[in-house]
Design a protein around this motif. Structure first.
Motif, short mmCIF file in Angstrom:
data_model
loop_
_atom_site.label_atom_id
_atom_site.label_comp_id
_atom_site.label_asym_id
_atom_site.label_seq_id
_atom_site.Cartn_x
_atom_site.Cartn_y
_atom_site.Cartn_z
N SER A 1 -18.06 3.23 9.32
CA SER A 1 -17.01 2.47 9.98
C SER A 1 -16.75 1.17 9.24
O SER A 1 -15.60 0.80 9.01
CB SER A 1 -17.42 2.18 11.42
N LYS A 2 -17.80 0.46 8.86
CA LYS A 2 -17.62 -0.79 8.12
C LYS A 2 -17.04 -0.53 6.74
O LYS A 2 -16.21 -1.28 6.26
CB LYS A 2 -18.96 -1.53 7.99
N ARG A 3 -17.47 0.55 6.12
CA ARG A 3 -16.99 0.86 4.78
C ARG A 3 -15.50 1.20 4.79
O ARG A 3 -14.75 0.78 3.94
CB ARG A 3 -17.80 2.01 4.21
N SER A 4 -15.07 1.99 5.81
CA SER A 4 -13.66 2.36 5.87
C SER A 4 -12.79 1.16 6.21
O SER A 4 -11.68 1.03 5.70
CB SER A 4 -13.44 3.48 6.89
N SER A 5 -13.29 0.25 7.05
CA SER A 5 -12.48 -0.92 7.38
C SER A 5 -12.37 -1.87 6.20
O SER A 5 -11.34 -2.48 5.98
CB SER A 5 -13.05 -1.65 8.60
N SER A 6 -13.42 -1.98 5.40
CA SER A 6 -13.35 -2.86 4.24
C SER A 6 -12.48 -2.25 3.14
O SER A 6 -11.80 -2.96 2.42
CB SER A 6 -14.74 -3.17 3.70
N SER A 7 -12.46 -0.94 3.01
CA SER A 7 -11.62 -0.31 1.99
C SER A 7 -10.15 -0.40 2.38
O SER A 7 -9.28 -0.50 1.51
CB SER A 7 -12.02 1.14 1.74
N GLN A 8 -9.86 -0.40 3.68
CA GLN A 8 -8.47 -0.56 4.11
C GLN A 8 -7.98 -1.96 3.84
O GLN A 8 -6.83 -2.18 3.50
CB GLN A 8 -8.32 -0.23 5.59
N GLN A 9 -8.87 -2.93 3.97
CA GLN A 9 -8.48 -4.31 3.71
C GLN A 9 -8.23 -4.54 2.23
O GLN A 9 -7.38 -5.32 1.85
CB GLN A 9 -9.56 -5.28 4.20
N ARG A 10 -8.97 -3.85 1.37
CA ARG A 10 -8.82 -4.03 -0.07
C ARG A 10 -7.78 -3.10 -0.68
O ARG A 10 -7.52 -3.16 -1.87
CB ARG A 10 -10.16 -3.78 -0.77
N GLY A 11 -7.23 -2.20 0.12
CA GLY A 11 -6.23 -1.29 -0.42
C GLY A 11 -6.80 -0.02 -0.99
O GLY A 11 -6.17 0.63 -1.80
N GLY A 12 -7.98 0.36 -0.60
CA GLY A 12 -8.56 1.60 -1.07
C GLY A 12 -9.48 1.41 -2.25
O GLY A 12 -9.62 0.33 -2.80
N PHE A 13 -10.08 2.48 -2.67
CA PHE A 13 -11.05 2.46 -3.77
C PHE A 13 -10.31 2.46 -5.09
O PHE A 13 -9.40 3.24 -5.33
CB PHE A 13 -11.97 3.66 -3.67
N ASN A 14 -10.71 1.58 -5.95
CA ASN A 14 -10.21 1.53 -7.33
C ASN A 14 -8.71 1.31 -7.42
O ASN A 14 -8.04 1.88 -8.27
CB ASN A 14 -10.60 2.82 -8.06
N SER A 15 -8.16 0.49 -6.51
CA SER A 15 -6.75 0.18 -6.62
C SER A 15 -6.60 -1.24 -7.14
O SER A 15 -7.13 -2.19 -6.59
CB SER A 15 -6.07 0.30 -5.26
N HIS A 16 -5.91 -1.35 -8.23
CA HIS A 16 -5.72 -2.66 -8.88
C HIS A 16 -4.24 -2.93 -8.99
O HIS A 16 -3.44 -2.03 -9.24
CB HIS A 16 -6.33 -2.68 -10.28
N ARG A 17 -3.86 -4.19 -8.84
CA ARG A 17 -2.48 -4.57 -9.07
C ARG A 17 -2.30 -4.87 -10.55
O ARG A 17 -3.10 -5.57 -11.16
CB ARG A 17 -2.13 -5.81 -8.26
N ARG A 18 -1.26 -4.34 -11.10
CA ARG A 18 -1.01 -4.56 -12.52
C ARG A 18 0.35 -5.19 -12.71
O ARG A 18 1.25 -5.03 -12.06
CB ARG A 18 -1.08 -3.24 -13.28
#
Length: 76
Positions: free
Chosen positions: A59-76
């Protein structure tokens, strides 16, 4: 807004599960007579505890990944 409601809801649910776990532990240690039955119930309770911890972790992992925009997503 939905994130805050979800956070409060899950915190409340996990709080109730922790209180339930303590109640079950007190019941097993205090009112179960047979040592064999105590061991069986404590084994089942330990499995329940592992499931609870893993659910809390996921639950904590999924909520933190939603806040960061998912795994391995970078703005370029």
């Amino acid at each position: 807004m939905l994130g805050k409601i979800k956070k409060v809801f899950f915190s409340g649910v996990f709080g109730v599960l922790y209180i339930s776990f303590i109640g079950q532990l007190v019941y097993i240690l205090g009112w179960v007579d047979s040592v064999e039955d105590k061991m069986k119930l404590l084994a089942m309770l330990s499995i329940e505890w592992l499931v609870l911890i893993s659910a809390r972790y996921l639950s904590k992992r999924s909520s933190s990944s939603q806040q960061r925009g998912g795994f391995n997503s970078h703005r370029r």
